[in-house]
Scaffold this motif. Structure first.
Motif, PDB file in Angstrom:
ATOM      1  N   THR A   1       5.624  24.551  12.061  1.00 38.59           N
ATOM      2  CA  THR A   1       3.763  25.272  11.924  1.00 38.59           C
ATOM      3  C   THR A   1       3.197  24.420  10.331  1.00 38.59           C
ATOM      4  OG1 THR A   1       4.040  26.968  11.097  1.00 38.59           O
ATOM      5  CG2 THR A   1       4.308  27.544  13.256  1.00 38.59           C
ATOM      6  N   ALA A   2       4.019  24.007   9.472  1.00 37.82           N
ATOM      7  CA  ALA A   2       3.966  23.727   8.898  1.00 37.82           C
ATOM      8  C   ALA A   2       3.188  22.214   8.856  1.00 37.82           C
ATOM      9  CB  ALA A   2       4.564  23.968   7.603  1.00 37.82           C
ATOM     10  N   THR A   3       2.132  21.242   8.229  1.00 43.56           N
ATOM     11  CA  THR A   3       2.364  19.809   8.311  1.00 43.56           C
ATOM     12  C   THR A   3       3.216  19.449   7.930  1.00 43.56           C
ATOM     13  OG1 THR A   3       0.014  20.366   8.283  1.00 43.56           O
ATOM     14  CG2 THR A   3       0.408  18.369   7.788  1.00 43.56           C
ATOM     15  N   ARG A   4       3.791  17.999   8.187  1.00 46.50           N
ATOM     16  CA  ARG A   4       5.056  17.694   7.388  1.00 46.50           C
ATOM     17  C   ARG A   4       4.321  16.510   6.896  1.00 46.50           C
ATOM     18  NH1 ARG A   4      10.047  19.612   7.104  1.00 46.50           N
ATOM     19  NH2 ARG A   4       9.405  21.489   8.239  1.00 46.50           N
ATOM     20  N   LEU A   5       4.258  16.093   5.613  1.00 41.46           N
ATOM     21  CA  LEU A   5       3.656  14.137   5.386  1.00 41.46           C
ATOM     22  C   LEU A   5       5.520  14.200   4.017  1.00 41.46           C
ATOM     23  CD1 LEU A   5       1.259  16.506   3.565  1.00 41.46           C
ATOM     24  CD2 LEU A   5       0.735  14.596   5.770  1.00 41.46           C
ATOM     25  N   THR A   6       5.763  12.519   4.632  1.00 40.05           N
ATOM     26  CA  THR A   6       7.088  12.352   4.316  1.00 40.05           C
ATOM     27  C   THR A   6       6.743  11.155   4.266  1.00 40.05           C
ATOM     28  OG1 THR A   6       7.488  12.470   6.517  1.00 40.05           O
ATOM     29  CG2 THR A   6       9.124  11.188   5.514  1.00 40.05           C
TER      30      THR A   6
END
Length: 186
Positions: free
Chosen positions: A42-47
């Motif tokens: 449910t977390a936003t992923r920023l790569t």
């Protein structure tokens, strides 16, 4: 609350992200996407990648708080702060007890204990360089964010790179009751 965790998929970052999500916070994780990539769906992923200076994923968005659990080199911390600029309310930097001069450490030591001399760059993270690099990181965060900066220094038993191994702090904390962050099993 909108929280950005720089790291967040292992050790203390994992515990922070888990707790924030359980409390209902909107959590974004800035990671390389290699460690536990399926964790926290449910977390936003920023790569991105601090080692290569890739902070492109941080170009948009704003957060009430940033928790930097993966800053070991001043360059990494400065580059992250440059990418975030003033789009953060509070910058919480996870530091280490390794910032303090060993001769000054004793039971009851606090933030007034003399710190090691800052070190801006080192080829390797070693027992000698780790704490000094963290001092420089602390200085960068404080200089940039002032009253909006929070520095949290881990005690013995943190188990991070360059940290002394031990368990006495965990035992003392558990006797006091309340919550605490502990490492997971193997």
């Amino acid at each position: 609350m909108r929280i950005l965790v720089l790291g967040g998929t292992s050790f203390v970052g994992r515990a922070i992200a888990d707790d924030a999500l359980r409390s209902g916070a909107e959590v974004s994780l800035f990671t390389r996407g290699r460690t536990n990539p399926g964790l926290f769906p449910t977390a936003t992923r920023l790569t991105g990648d601090r080692d290569t200076g890739d902070y492109t994923a941080l170009n948009g968005g704003a957060w009430d708080a940033v928790v930097d659990v993966s800053g070991y080199r001043p360059r990494h911390v400065t580059e992250a702060m440059d990418a975030l600029d003033d789009r953060v309310g509070r910058y919480l930097f996870i530091s280490s007890h390794a910032v303090y001069q060993r001769a000054g450490l004793a039971p009851g030591s606090d933030e007034s204990t003399p710190r090691r001399a800052p070190l801006r760059e080192a080829e390797e993270l070693t027992e000698e360089t780790y704490g000094r690099l963290k001092v420089a990181c602390e200085d960068e965060v404080t200089a940039r964010y002032g009253e909006r900066a929070t520095i949290v220094g881990g005690g013995e038993g943190g188990g991070g790179e360059g940290e002394e191994r031990g368990g006495s702090q965990w035992g003392w904390r558990s006797e006091e009751g309340g919550g605490g962050v502990l490492p997971g099993g193997p």
